[in-house]
Design an enzyme around this catalytic site. Structure first.
Site, PDB file in Angstrom:
ATOM      1  N   ASN A 106      21.835 -31.222  12.172  1.00  0.00           N
ATOM      2  CA  ASN A 106      21.581 -31.397  10.743  1.00  0.00           C
ATOM      3  C   ASN A 106      22.810 -31.122   9.906  1.00  0.00           C
ATOM      4  OD1 ASN A 106      21.275 -29.034   8.618  1.00  0.00           O
ATOM      5  ND2 ASN A 106      20.814 -28.161  10.624  1.00  0.00           N
ATOM      6  N   GLY A 113      23.852 -29.917   3.909  1.00  0.00           N
ATOM      7  CA  GLY A 113      24.867 -29.727   2.890  1.00  0.00           C
ATOM      8  C   GLY A 113      24.484 -28.658   1.882  1.00  0.00           C
ATOM      9  N   LEU A 114      23.711 -27.691   2.335  1.00  0.00           N
ATOM     10  CA  LEU A 114      23.350 -26.536   1.510  1.00  0.00           C
ATOM     11  C   LEU A 114      22.714 -26.879   0.161  1.00  0.00           C
ATOM     12  CD1 LEU A 114      26.605 -24.474   2.241  1.00  0.00           C
ATOM     13  CD2 LEU A 114      24.343 -23.966   3.145  1.00  0.00           C
ATOM     14  N   ASN A 138      25.918 -16.119   4.629  1.00  0.00           N
ATOM     15  CA  ASN A 138      26.042 -17.324   5.443  1.00  0.00           C
ATOM     16  C   ASN A 138      27.520 -17.655   5.579  1.00  0.00           C
ATOM     17  OD1 ASN A 138      25.969 -19.787   6.665  1.00  0.00           O
ATOM     18  ND2 ASN A 138      24.640 -20.780   5.161  1.00  0.00           N
ATOM     19  N   CYS A 184      27.958 -21.752   7.982  1.00  0.00           N
ATOM     20  CA  CYS A 184      27.365 -23.075   7.875  1.00  0.00           C
ATOM     21  C   CYS A 184      28.436 -24.122   8.141  1.00  0.00           C
ATOM     22  CB  CYS A 184      26.763 -23.309   6.492  1.00  0.00           C
ATOM     23  SG  CYS A 184      26.132 -24.987   6.341  1.00  0.00           S
ATOM     24  N   GLY A 242      13.750 -21.208  13.623  1.00  0.00           N
ATOM     25  CA  GLY A 242      13.964 -22.295  12.669  1.00  0.00           C
ATOM     26  C   GLY A 242      13.471 -23.623  13.206  1.00  0.00           C
TER      27      GLY A 242
END
Lengths: 312, 284
Positions: free
Chosen positions: A71, A74-75, A130, A133, A270
């Protein structure tokens, strides 16, 4: 006789069970996260939040494989302020039954700290940095592969918030122990290992990378052995003494126990929430209970880090 | 646990122009087993290389030879790219995803009423064909803004025991809302007939709000196909969240009872960043 106990304490935070909804999965709204708790999660991590709203990458942003999901969202997030109603709804629905950890990111150390300061005011129980990512240029991963940056980043966030701070590690590194140690030096209260693995998919008909972002993060069963290895190495390094939350490809009770035996005090789930359903939480809990009764184990903490090789 | 939906690249067979702004794209996947079990109302994620990936209903499904199709209204970049596809172009499809319409038992119901608004018809028409093939009596109420947007007119006639059309401007059929047609239909029925009726609906949410109100008023069961902004289609990103439910996984078709619990129904959508927006800003 009393049944086995599933509750755990991680960095001073008590969870009724060690299964936490991972960041970025089914956590757009307070109602979604509360639904995960109703279905058995012991806690939740919010979508990764920045100070300002972000729309994320255009589609395609996922590719499914039989063994995992790639995935590159893109936050996307509504910004800390835009998310405050969601946290409020979560807290009022769950009434303290399951802690909420806010995941934060930024494009500079200062932005990370400001986002952390802002989420603290929403009433969350902890912050998850985070720093790993892989999906947004200049955000996340660039901070999470350099031990010196990790140390400064954690230090800055710790100086901003009085609540526990977790650092989420990337598996894309030459030494996970070095990264974990850097987070410890910066004053982190705990670690989350691991985030997704940078990866990509090319379509042979169009000769194009399928993801608009070209690369993304691989999660799911393919990632699990990598995650277990990372947790084990950190826990057995003799250098890092922080509690670890394991993450990466957990979908069954055996998977969860593998992480716990590798050294995780709790785990995050998740991808399994998208492939199975939210009932993955109750299924894993049931499986763990049965195992603990069979093996005469009283508490989850009795199993943490119990896996030891002949040569560790 | 569902099987992972790997993307399958398919060649466009044909693009049929249904009206000035609506087209049907036909293709024939190779992995027939995977797609032939599709339940009407389930959706696909469709990749238009270089442009976007969007959720689409399947409006056409035929066996021997196996053909699938989706019907698209040109309203933005992705749908324009879909409408401009040519024979031989490659697109990627993954799915089928979510829950589709649930055909009741013939013992409990004998009539299915389809209530369709605009391109919502792309989802209901396959469901209504299915109902018809399973020996249900079918009544179709089909509405659109104007005559040019009222597609599948012959196809509707061929699968309906009764079909009625409406347009907002009166350019075809009843002048007014499709909900008005449903009201008339339900008024003319006995309590017993209403109990033996199921309504399948898809269209603008504001239309479905009216349908929901009528069904509650008359005590008729219904199923509603919802639309929300979707990124992943597989329950990961939660972009399509509606009151804690993921439209891509828990829907897109919801029972009337489930809809009653969705506070967001008829009220709010979410934008790309996840911020709630009042429904009126999202109605196209």
């Amino acid at each position: 006789m009393e049944g086995p106990k599933l509750d755990v304490e991680v960095a001073g935070i008590r969870f009724l069970n060690p299964l936490i909804l991972a960041s970025g999965v089914a956590d757009e709204t307070g109602a979604s996260m509360a639904e995960a708790v109703r279905m058995g999660a012991g806690g939740v991590v919010t979508k990764s939040l920045s100070l300002e709203p972000r729309e994320g990458h255009p589609n395609p942003c996922v590719v499914e494989f039989p063994y995992g999901i790639l995935n590159a969202m893109g936050l996307p997030n509504p910004g800390v302020r835009g998310y405050s109603d969601e946290v409020e709804e979560y807290l009022s629905t769950t009434r303290g039954s399951a802690p909420i950890i806010a995941s934060v990111f930024g494009s500079s150390i200062e932005e990370y700290a400001m986002a952390a300061g802002a989420v603290k005011d929403l009433g969350v129980h902890a912050v998850e940095i985070n720093g790993s990512c892989p999906n947004a240029r200049g955000l996340g991963l660039q901070f999470g592969q350099d031990p010196l940056v990790i140390e400064d980043l954690v230090k800055e966030v710790k100086a901003t918030v009085p609540i526990p701070v977790f650092f989420k590690l990337t598996p894309a590194c030459s030494s996970i122990v070095d990264l974990a140690q850097a987070a410890q030096m910066g004053g982190a209260d705990g670690l989350v290992a691991v985030n997704t693995m940078p990866a990509m998919k090319i379509d042979v008909r169009t000769r194009m990378p399928v993801l608009t972002n070209v690369t993304g993060g691989l999660s799911g069963p393919a990632l699990r052995p990598v995650g277990v290895r990372c947790v084990y190495q950190i826990a057995n390094s003799g250098k890092v003494h922080l509690p670890i939350i394991g993450a990466g490809g957990i979908s069954t009770w055996e998977d969860a126990l593998e992480y716990i035996m590798a050294g995780a005090s709790a785990v995050q789930i998740g991808t399994a929430v998208t492939w199975g359903n939210l009932d993955v939480f109750s299924k894993i809990k049931e499986g763990m209970m049965t195992y603990m009764i069979e093996e005469r184990i009283g508490r989850i903490s009795d199993m943490v880090g119990s896996a030891k090789g002949v040569r560790s | 646990m569902r099987a992972p939906g790997e993307m399958e690249m398919v060649k466009v067979l044909k693009v049929i122009k249904e009206s000035s702004s609506i087209s049907t794209v036909l293709f024939s996947p190779v992995h027939i087993g995977r797609w032939s079990g599709l339940v009407p109302g389930q959706f696909l994620m469709v990749w238009i290389p270089g442009t976007d990936e969007v959720p689409m209903s399947v409006s056409f499904l035929k066996r021997e030879p196996f053909r699938m199709g989706m019907t698209v209204q040109n309203i933005g970049e992705a749908t324009q790219a879909l409408c401009s596809l040519k024979q031989g172009d490659w697109i990627g499809i993954r799915g089928p995803y979510g829950y589709g319409f649930n055909l009741p038992s013939n013992v409990d119901k004998d009539l299915i009423i389809g209530v369709s608004g605009g391109v919502g018809a792309a989802s209901t028409i396959l469901a209504m064909e299915w109902a018809r093939s399973e020996d249900f009596r079918t009544v179709n109420l089909v509405g659109a803004r104007d005559r040019s947007l009222l597609v599948f007119r012959d196809r509707w006639r061929s699968i309906s025991d009764e079909v009625r059309f409406s347009t907002d401007d009166g350019s075809f059929g009843h002048k007014g809302l499709v909900g008005d047609l449903l009201n008339m239909e339900l008024l003319a029925m006995s309590d017993h007939e209403r109990q033996r009726t199921m309504v399948f609906t898809c269209g603008p949410e504001i239309m479905m709000v009216q349908v929901k109100r009528l069904l509650d008023q008359f005590g008729v069961e219904g199923q509603f196909s919802l639309e929300r902004f979707m990124k992943c289609g597989i329950g990961l990103c939660d972009s399509c969240s509606a009151s804690g439910k993921r439209v891509c996984m828990d829907g897109p078709v919801f029972s009337g009872d489930a809809i009653s619990l969705l506070r967001d129904f008829g009220r709010s959508h979410r934008d790309r960043s996840g911020r709630p927006l009042p429904l009126k800003e999202c109605v196209r």
